[in-house]
Write an enzyme that holds these catalytic residues in place. Sequence first.
Site, PDB file in Angstrom:
ATOM      1  N   LYS A 137       0.844  -1.199   0.000  1.00  0.00           N
ATOM      2  CA  LYS A 137       0.000   0.000   0.000  1.00  0.00           C
ATOM      3  C   LYS A 137       0.881   1.252   0.000  1.00  0.00           C
ATOM      4  O   LYS A 137       1.868   1.321   0.740  1.00  0.00           O
ATOM      5  CB  LYS A 137      -0.879  -0.032   1.262  1.00  0.00           C
ATOM      6  CG  LYS A 137      -2.219   0.617   1.039  1.00  0.00           C
ATOM      7  CD  LYS A 137      -3.093   0.490   2.263  1.00  0.00           C
ATOM      8  CE  LYS A 137      -3.978   1.700   2.345  1.00  0.00           C
ATOM      9  NZ  LYS A 137      -4.426   2.006   3.673  1.00  0.00           N
ATOM     10  N   LEU A 138       0.513   2.216  -0.787  1.00  0.00           N
ATOM     11  CA  LEU A 138       1.353   3.392  -0.984  1.00  0.00           C
ATOM     12  C   LEU A 138       1.683   4.126   0.312  1.00  0.00           C
ATOM     13  O   LEU A 138       2.833   4.421   0.586  1.00  0.00           O
ATOM     14  CB  LEU A 138       0.642   4.346  -1.952  1.00  0.00           C
ATOM     15  CG  LEU A 138       1.521   5.332  -2.683  1.00  0.00           C
ATOM     16  CD1 LEU A 138       2.573   4.610  -3.489  1.00  0.00           C
ATOM     17  CD2 LEU A 138       0.691   6.202  -3.591  1.00  0.00           C
ATOM     18  N   SER A 139       0.663   4.355   1.110  1.00  0.00           N
ATOM     19  CA  SER A 139       0.902   5.176   2.292  1.00  0.00           C
ATOM     20  C   SER A 139       1.717   4.451   3.368  1.00  0.00           C
ATOM     21  O   SER A 139       2.262   5.075   4.249  1.00  0.00           O
ATOM     22  CB  SER A 139      -0.428   5.618   2.870  1.00  0.00           C
ATOM     23  OG  SER A 139      -1.245   4.500   3.023  1.00  0.00           O
ATOM     24  N   LYS A 140       1.771   3.127   3.285  1.00  0.00           N
ATOM     25  CA  LYS A 140       2.454   2.393   4.346  1.00  0.00           C
ATOM     26  C   LYS A 140       3.975   2.540   4.294  1.00  0.00           C
ATOM     27  O   LYS A 140       4.624   2.732   5.304  1.00  0.00           O
ATOM     28  CB  LYS A 140       2.105   0.901   4.258  1.00  0.00           C
ATOM     29  CG  LYS A 140       0.679   0.613   4.685  1.00  0.00           C
ATOM     30  CD  LYS A 140       0.672  -0.459   5.768  1.00  0.00           C
ATOM     31  CE  LYS A 140      -0.688  -0.596   6.394  1.00  0.00           C
ATOM     32  NZ  LYS A 140      -1.422  -1.713   5.832  1.00  0.00           N
ATOM     33  N   ARG A 141       4.523   2.413   3.109  1.00  0.00           N
ATOM     34  CA  ARG A 141       5.976   2.390   3.030  1.00  0.00           C
ATOM     35  C   ARG A 141       6.581   3.727   2.646  1.00  0.00           C
ATOM     36  O   ARG A 141       7.702   4.038   2.991  1.00  0.00           O
ATOM     37  CB  ARG A 141       6.421   1.325   2.011  1.00  0.00           C
ATOM     38  CG  ARG A 141       6.044  -0.077   2.395  1.00  0.00           C
ATOM     39  CD  ARG A 141       7.286  -0.918   2.677  1.00  0.00           C
ATOM     40  NE  ARG A 141       8.401  -0.568   1.815  1.00  0.00           N
ATOM     41  CZ  ARG A 141       8.778  -1.288   0.795  1.00  0.00           C
ATOM     42  NH1 ARG A 141       8.145  -2.395   0.496  1.00  0.00           N
ATOM     43  NH2 ARG A 141       9.816  -0.921   0.081  1.00  0.00           N
TER      44      ARG A 141
END
Length: 532
Positions: free
Chosen positions: A289-293
């Site tokens: 997921k984009l916001s996670k990493r």
Amino acid sequence: MSVLLRRSCRWCHLSRTEVVGLSQVDAPGRRCCSSVQVQGEVRVRFAPSPTGFLHLGGLRTALYNYIFAKKYAGAFILRLEDTDQSRLVLGAAESIEDMLEWAGVPPDESPRRGGPLGPYLQSHRLDLYSQTAQQLVRSGHAYYCFCSPQRLELLRKEALRSGQTPRYDNRCRHLRADQVQEKLDQGTSHVIRFRLEAGVESFQDLVFGWNRHEVAQVEGDPVVMKADGFPTYHLANIVDDHHMKISHVLRGSEWLISTSKHLLMYRALGWKPPTFGHLPLLMNKDGSKLSKRQGDIFIQSFQRDGVLPEALLDITTNCGSGFNTNQMGRRIDELISQFNPSKITTHSALLDLENLPEFNRIHLQQRIEDEDQCVLLIKDLQRQVREAHRAEIQEEEVLHEDYIRRVLHLRKGHITSLKELVSPNYSYLWVRPSFTSQQVAALTAEAPHIALLMLKLIEERGQQLTLDQLSTDLKRLSKQTKATKYREVMKLLRLALSGLQQGPSVAEMMVSLGPAEISHRFQKLLLLSETS
Ligand code: GLU
């Protein structure tokens, strides 16, 4: 039970037979045709909640809406969904609109710009939602619910204990009219819930094809009006899409499963729903997921880091879909003309931010080559040079428009951002370098001779310094030195011009600095080499 309907496809308008029923959905997940035809007035919207700042995923959704609107001569609307007052983030609403403007996807109608079907901030439309909720209650499609938060919490815990998904048990559906009236008269805190009916019709999503979620089987009746008098997302969203005459809802695929619920509400209200198209999510290149990493996926941080908006638009459309070909360097006009909605795939779009500098390099070059844009870059660079080197600049000439333009044209295609030009590697452009007689002596004993040859050359060439001519001149000149090879001569000249061991070619450095400045630097070389 199933009903046989003759229907025409929303895009190709071919008549087709579709079976709609409780147990059967016609070809779920399949699109009817491969070409999307858009008819009627197009009005699309980007509807973020100001519970955070605009990030790449949001920008991508806004961009596809913008492209769609412009492609079909429609309107692009920004609507801020601020009904969850407890989660609002200070400054986010303003910043979202600022960032859309900065990115080059400005809304036609918005909280700031206004428009014929505003207001565009949901907290300013509360009457409309409560009227609609009342309408639903009157027609029996919604009901008052007086269940306390404690009861709901108990239901939730019990469900979790027995390994089930928590859902409201629809208890207040069954209250008699006099019981409801009594509680209302007593001023008991309440919400309004929408009565989910079985028998959801399938709908054709522009991207995901035929879809249907039998929501009543998996969810309890959803709240549409909260106890604080604010609507929930589901009600406010459809009320606004209806009143704002939205023709196509293009939003993230996480909303696909809510659409059947929305369609039940449209049906209950007797409204014609818009066409839906759910866009696949933007993910990291490894599928996470984009916001996670990614810490810095906020548009403001790209802006701060000198990323050009067109590079962001290009990279977010490149990794995804909606175009016949993937190609770098497309600007918004080309994105609009090449956009093909039938090419939007259901796969997640994998974003490789490591390629962003390359996208920026290409777009920076395009800006430099466009005279109007170049003037803006010059102003920006002047400001950055002043900020970075204010105290050390010896020659105000380096802030001159013509000088900066020359530097930009010589460096275009090599630099990935304007900021690079104020990094230490390029400080020679703005500040005279410092180097020592020892450094000179370590390179060659012929330094005075070479410095004199250079000074003579510059005098001969006058103002006419060109890359080609200088390259030839430098090769010729190095033959006039006895013990110093071409490579060593270049090292010496580079030291005198920039104080560095690496960088652009010596000829390029000379062309960018210009005859007066290079003479000054070679005179210093002469002086230092004579004393060494
Ligand atoms: N406010 C919702 C969001 O933040 C909008 C979803 C939609 O476009 O319907 O994503």
